[in-house]
Design a protein around this motif. Sequence first.
Motif, short mmCIF file in Angstrom:
data_model
loop_
_atom_site.label_atom_id
_atom_site.label_comp_id
_atom_site.label_asym_id
_atom_site.label_seq_id
_atom_site.Cartn_x
_atom_site.Cartn_y
_atom_site.Cartn_z
N LYS A 323 0.81 -1.22 0.00
CA LYS A 323 0.00 0.00 0.00
C LYS A 323 0.84 1.27 0.00
N GLY A 324 2.15 1.11 -0.20
CA GLY A 324 3.00 2.29 -0.33
C GLY A 324 3.88 2.60 0.86
N TYR A 325 3.81 1.78 1.90
CA TYR A 325 4.69 1.99 3.06
C TYR A 325 6.02 1.29 2.79
N ALA A 326 6.88 1.97 2.04
CA ALA A 326 8.10 1.36 1.51
C ALA A 326 9.11 1.00 2.60
N ASP A 327 9.02 1.65 3.76
CA ASP A 327 9.98 1.38 4.83
C ASP A 327 9.69 0.08 5.57
N VAL A 328 8.54 -0.51 5.31
CA VAL A 328 8.16 -1.72 6.02
C VAL A 328 8.72 -2.94 5.29
N ALA A 329 9.56 -3.70 5.99
CA ALA A 329 10.11 -4.94 5.45
C ALA A 329 9.34 -6.13 6.01
N ILE A 330 9.31 -7.22 5.25
CA ILE A 330 8.58 -8.42 5.68
C ILE A 330 9.53 -9.29 6.50
N THR A 331 9.49 -9.08 7.80
CA THR A 331 10.41 -9.75 8.72
C THR A 331 9.71 -10.71 9.67
N GLY A 332 8.41 -10.54 9.86
CA GLY A 332 7.70 -11.33 10.86
C GLY A 332 7.87 -10.82 12.27
N GLU A 333 8.62 -9.71 12.42
CA GLU A 333 8.84 -9.09 13.72
C GLU A 333 8.08 -7.77 13.78
N TYR A 334 7.47 -7.51 14.92
CA TYR A 334 6.66 -6.30 15.08
C TYR A 334 7.59 -5.12 15.36
N ASP A 335 8.28 -4.65 14.31
CA ASP A 335 9.33 -3.65 14.49
C ASP A 335 8.77 -2.23 14.40
N TYR A 336 9.67 -1.26 14.59
CA TYR A 336 9.25 0.14 14.63
C TYR A 336 8.60 0.60 13.33
N PRO A 337 9.20 0.31 12.13
CA PRO A 337 8.54 0.76 10.89
C PRO A 337 7.14 0.18 10.73
N THR A 338 6.93 -1.04 11.21
CA THR A 338 5.60 -1.65 11.11
C THR A 338 4.61 -0.91 12.00
N LYS A 339 5.01 -0.65 13.23
CA LYS A 339 4.13 0.07 14.16
C LYS A 339 3.83 1.48 13.65
N LYS A 340 4.85 2.13 13.13
CA LYS A 340 4.67 3.50 12.62
C LYS A 340 3.68 3.52 11.46
N ALA A 341 3.83 2.57 10.53
CA ALA A 341 2.94 2.51 9.38
C ALA A 341 1.51 2.18 9.81
N LEU A 342 1.38 1.27 10.76
CA LEU A 342 0.05 0.92 11.25
C LEU A 342 -0.64 2.12 11.90
#
Length: 377
Positions: A323-342
Amino acid sequence: MHFDHPELDRRTLLRAGLGAAAVAVVGSELAFPAAAQAAPGADLGWIISCDEWGARPPADPLSISAIATNKIIVHHMAFPNSTDYSEEHAKQLARDCQDLHMDTNRWSDTGQHFTVSRGGHVLEGRHGSLERLQAGDRQMISAHCPGENGRAIGIENEGTYVTETPPEELLDSLVKLCTAVCRQYGLHAHDIFGHWDFRATQCPGAMFYREFPALRRRVFAKLGTHLSDVPARRWPDIWRFVGGPVVQVAQRLLTFRGYTVPVTGVFDAATVAAVQDWQARNGIPVDIDATLTAPTWETLAPELEKDATGIPVETVQFMLNSKGYADVAITGEYDYPTKKALKDLQELHGLDPNGKVSTTTWCALVGGVVRQSFQKN
């Protein structure tokens, strides 16, 4: 311009339990189902008809769907972001689009039902679309989104919006058009989706898609819909005739639930069987077309706290990235970029930006519409 597939496809013709899915159109003489005769009589004179912009006649007979229209799908055209906002430019745009669709794609006519120019001019696309809108009963079978061509009104918007936002003139006219489509076909603001909710494509563009919650709110206000008439969650009703990232989300979640399905975004036989088995095991009516109904989604998608890991988190990250959140990598870990994008996604949809994945956040994430979105100012 994105490329899709033939307008009268077996996806529509084989829709189970609905009988004949189309009635033939010969030239300009339209044959209607018996129940589709009453015209609401709305003023649609502001829409530039095919005759007015100089459309070529269709290459083949067109058809009217016998399936009820249940949504609007919004596209961008992937054309240049022109600074010519004139009506003449809009008419040329319609001609250029029809030429591309007929001469390059080899379609019978323009693929979409309606077109909105960057200057805010609204034009009929496929022949018969304006007449059908006026009648408010059945739509022309189109070519804008495979699997949805008989039940979704397709609106193309001039420009490319991966990194740019559409101009106000376009957005204002899109609101007006969506409102008219909703009124005529008995739809709601929560029935507005983007092309990539049903197909693997960059359309309608990440920046345009960010405008969808606001677009829906504006249509909601014009329709005068009461908040109590909005479902808590309106999920994308993906089924066995569509594809793309949302299908891949379903496949990832089915894998998490123990099914062996290929995670491809293609709604294949294994995915159909898994969806239907999940429905049966959870007391959900089994859909013959493996439609992911609201109960299907809501039992399939697990709520996630911030310490979650594994396939569900990978699924969230995959969807955010698409959806355009390019900083989010598919790691399976609830990391900072994932939380920020959410949190950003939650704010867009009027949800508490807590970075957790509730059932409601899942709905917004996969392209659905949530009631809270209409409470946001």
